[in-house]
Design a protein around this motif. Structure first.
Motif, mmCIF file in Angstrom:
data_model
loop_
_atom_site.group_PDB
_atom_site.id
_atom_site.type_symbol
_atom_site.label_atom_id
_atom_site.label_comp_id
_atom_site.label_asym_id
_atom_site.label_seq_id
_atom_site.Cartn_x
_atom_site.Cartn_y
_atom_site.Cartn_z
ATOM 1 N N GLY A 100 0.795 -1.147 -0.137
ATOM 2 C CA GLY A 100 -0.061 0.089 -0.029
ATOM 3 C C GLY A 100 0.926 1.199 -0.028
ATOM 4 N N PHE A 101 1.990 1.163 0.663
ATOM 5 C CA PHE A 101 2.930 2.354 0.886
ATOM 6 C C PHE A 101 3.747 2.615 -0.423
ATOM 7 C CE2 PHE A 101 7.245 3.709 1.539
ATOM 8 C CZ PHE A 101 6.861 5.340 2.008
ATOM 9 N N GLN A 102 4.301 1.420 -0.754
ATOM 10 C CA GLN A 102 5.175 1.582 -1.971
ATOM 11 C C GLN A 102 4.354 2.011 -3.316
ATOM 12 O OE1 GLN A 102 7.541 -1.426 -3.326
ATOM 13 N NE2 GLN A 102 9.162 -0.194 -4.309
ATOM 14 N N GLY A 103 3.142 1.448 -3.439
ATOM 15 C CA GLY A 103 2.436 1.556 -4.688
ATOM 16 C C GLY A 103 1.632 2.895 -4.539
ATOM 17 N N GLY A 104 1.423 3.485 -3.684
ATOM 18 C CA GLY A 104 0.533 4.550 -3.233
ATOM 19 C C GLY A 104 -0.757 4.130 -3.695
ATOM 20 N N PHE A 105 -1.153 2.801 -3.146
ATOM 21 C CA PHE A 105 -2.629 2.182 -3.492
ATOM 22 C C PHE A 105 -3.682 3.031 -2.792
ATOM 23 C CE2 PHE A 105 0.054 -1.048 -5.064
ATOM 24 C CZ PHE A 105 -0.407 -1.451 -6.330
ATOM 25 N N ARG A 106 -4.762 3.055 -3.424
ATOM 26 C CA ARG A 106 -6.078 3.358 -2.750
ATOM 27 C C ARG A 106 -6.713 2.222 -1.845
ATOM 28 N NH1 ARG A 106 -6.763 5.615 -7.533
ATOM 29 N NH2 ARG A 106 -6.908 7.767 -7.635
ATOM 30 N N ARG A 107 -7.217 2.225 -0.924
ATOM 31 C CA ARG A 107 -7.557 0.935 -0.091
ATOM 32 C C ARG A 107 -8.444 -0.077 -1.055
ATOM 33 N NH1 ARG A 107 -11.476 3.113 4.951
ATOM 34 N NH2 ARG A 107 -13.096 4.028 3.447
ATOM 35 N N SER A 108 -9.361 0.494 -1.762
ATOM 36 C CA SER A 108 -10.110 -0.327 -2.531
ATOM 37 C C SER A 108 -9.437 -0.956 -3.715
ATOM 38 C CB SER A 108 -11.278 0.560 -3.412
ATOM 39 O OG SER A 108 -10.563 1.566 -4.015
#
Length: 348
Positions: A183-191
């Motif tokens: 989640g951090f490295q990819g800058g993902f949204r939680r969805s």
């Protein structure tokens, strides 16, 4: 399952100016009804499930307001919508602040959605209503909450991973480390994290490539992926590899639910849209949110300041501090407009 084209004359998928006989499902030859229903079923994917829930909540509030004053909610008179916004904009929450402009826009979007879905002209395009919303945008005297989650950066990330290590379940540790670092490295949204599939991952010689089948900025299923270098600090690849090994996953959702004892992944079942039963065995966006909040609390970061969005904000801010340019950061996060980064980027 019912679809918005059915119902009384003058309602349907076709514009309400079309002669009403074309709105009647009964006028269709019986030989094509199955094809008609098959096509109409695709409207379920018109908006996301989260958006649909938010619209249902907002429109229910509008319906209650109209019912209380003896007005029609569907179709609604533009003056009823204007009156509703006048009521909503002056509401105060328990925290002592008024509803934000974004919340009011969601209320209007819900009213528009339900009108168009039912085949009615939307009352939200009335010129007076547009002027009112512009005025609300510029009204500096409204007391609104201005809350942004703080970014999780390398220092906070190290504390989160230490908090994960404090858990007893080895399976839970491995999964949650993979979840947080990815989640951090990819800058993902939680969805986006919740919807990732194992087949979306490709381990290349120098980076982990993650394909996004769909995202907030890619709702048409175009080609989109994130390249996550192994060389970056706290790179997610090794954590994700370890999770795949210990969970023995080869297909389906990447982040699975874990049994209460912490030793097994729960039975996995994904239902087709329209079928009975519920999806089970994998995390959803709310689960991702709760997981990050839990470890923020354990790590002593402060639940009120950090959350799942902090991973995405931290990715942007950390890359900026690592002297990466705007285009590089946009390639990582999937932003299409550099101005959007301002919301995520926190000053050095």
């Amino acid at each position: 399952m019912s679809y918005p084209y059915s119902g009384s004359p003058g309602r349907g998928l076709i514009n309400s100016q079309v002669p009403e006989q074309y709105h009647q499902e009964s006028n269709l030859p019986s030989s094509i009804l199955d094809d008609f229903h098959n096509a109409a079923a695709e409207t379920e994917f018109e908006v996301s499930a989260n958006t649909r829930r938010n619209y249902a909540t907002s429109f229910s509030i509008f319906q209650d307001y109209c019912q209380h004053h003896g007005m029609s909610a569907l179709p609604a008179d533009p003056r009823a919508v204007i009156s509703f916004i006048g009521h909503q904009k002056d509401l105060y929450l328990e925290s002592g602040v008024q509803l934000s402009k974004a919340t009011l826009i969601t209320r209007l979007a819900a009213i528009r959605f339900y009108h168009l879905q039912a085949g009615f002209r939307t009352p939200t395009d009335h010129p007076m209503l547009l002027r009112i919303m512009r005025g609300i945008s510029r009204n500096q005297y409204r007391q609104q909450a201005h809350y942004d989650q703080q970014p999780i950066m390398y220092t906070e990330l190290a504390r989160l991973l230490a908090a994960v290590d404090s858990q007893q379940s080895g399976l839970l540790k491995v999964r949650d480390k993979a979840l947080i670092t990815l989640g951090f490295q990819g800058g993902f949204r939680r969805s986006e994290l919740a919807s990732l599939q194992t087949q979306h991952l490709t381990f290349l010689h120098d980076k982990l490539r993650v394909r996004l089948a769909f995202s907030k900025s890619n709702q048409q299923g175009g080609k989109e992926w994130k390249d996550l270098p192994y060389s970056e600090q706290f790179a997610a690849a090794d954590y994700v590899r370890r999770w795949l090994e210990i969970s023995q996953l080869s297909s389906g959702h990447l982040f699975r639910s874990i049994s209460r004892c912490g030793k097994f992944t729960r039975p996995y079942e994904r239902k087709m849209p329209g079928s009975s039963g519920r999806n089970s065995g994998f995390l959803n966006g709310d689960d991702v949110y709760r997981t990050v909040k839990k470890y923020c609390k354990i790590a002593g970061l402060g639940e009120s300041w950090f959350g799942a969005h902090s991973l995405r904000s931290g990715c942007v801010t950390q890359l900026h501090e690592n002297d990466k340019d705007t285009l590089y950061i946009m390639g990582r996060t999937g932003h299409t407009d550099p101005r959007s980064l301002r919301h995520y980027l926190k000053p050095k």
